[in-house]
Write a protein that holds these residues in place. Structure first.
Motif: not given
Length: 266
Positions: A222-230
């Motif tokens: 989840p942290v990777t996914l949120v980081g990619l979105l930002i």
């Protein structure tokens, strides 16, 4: 030696948004590498190596700066840089502090070679293909060094994620303060550039790791996914606004190019 010459630097202007996106890529590279490794180490190696060399190849072939192309390459370097930093520790069992020294020596050696070859290591001078190759080589080593240093403080020296975050949050402003007191701007830049890696990676690890490892427990996926979105939103903003273009250098270049035309009309 002959080398391609570009009309303007192929790197973004250094301002607040530059450091925000750079920090973001360091965190994404850390958690993405860990997540892929937890799924399949061969898969992680294929994606890491493939992303890095593909993005870098596209970037080196281009003649102009573009935010998407540039920052995707940095993201590829972040992913690959994590792997090359963790590789010696996993394969050879070397402590992270030892790997940090090795990468520091390699980085200093490449910067010295770049300076002697081109007469400058300023990021504002990336206007030839040869300088750009030096630039990306240095960027890769900064990621390797920063990753090893961050792991050394958190693991070898037992500081954990919280104290590592506080340590690097303080250290990263030191070059800025010294620059205000007269430190060479290029030295200050590359010092801060190295420190973004352990700071961003420590924050990402703290958010993604489980509570038994000293983290918050959000999960590395989840942290990777949120980081990619930002990351996608910020790069889209830079692409739309062109706010990361060094307008002063662009105006100077345009004036230099138009000078011969004015001379012919006078």
């Amino acid at each position: 030696m002959q080398t391609r010459v570009f009309a303007a630097p192929k790197v973004p202007a250094v301002f607040l948004m530059f450091w925000v996106v750079k920090l973001l890529t360091t965190g994404i590279g850390e958690t993405a590498s860990d997540y892929l490794g937890s799924v399949s180490i061969p898969l992680a190696a294929v994606i890491g190596v493939g992303t890095f060399f593909t993005a870098l190849s596209v970037q080196l072939k281009a003649r102009t700066y573009h935010p998407v192309r540039y920052w995707v390459t940095v993201l590829g370097v972040a992913l690959f840089g994590t792997m090359i930093a963790d590789g010696p520790h996993v394969a050879l069992g070397t402590p992270y502090w030892f790997d940090s020294i090795v990468y520091l020596v390699l980085l200093c050696g490449l910067l010295t070679w770049w300076q002697r070859s081109e007469g400058t290591i300023s990021v504002h001078s990336i206007t030839t293909a040869r300088r750009e190759r030096f630039y990306w080589g240095v960027v890769l080593l900064t990621f390797g060094l920063g990753t090893a240093v961050g792991d050394a403080t958190a693991i070898d020296f037992g500081l954990g994620f919280i104290w590592s975050i506080l340590l690097f949050a303080v250290l990263i402003v030191v070059p800025f303060g010294l620059w205000k007191l007269g430190l060479n701007v290029t030295v200050a830049f590359w010092s801060s550039y190295v420190l973004t890696r352990p700071l961003g990676a420590s924050i990402a690890d703290w958010l993604g790791k489980g509570t038994h490892d000293g983290g918050v427990g959000w999960g590395i996926g989840p942290v990777t996914l949120v980081g990619l979105l930002i990351f996608a939103v910020l790069v889209a903003y830079l692409t739309a606004t062109h706010s990361d273009v060094d307008h002063a250098e662009t105006h100077a270049r345009d004036a230099a190019l138009s000078e011969p035309a004015r001379s012919l009309t006078t």
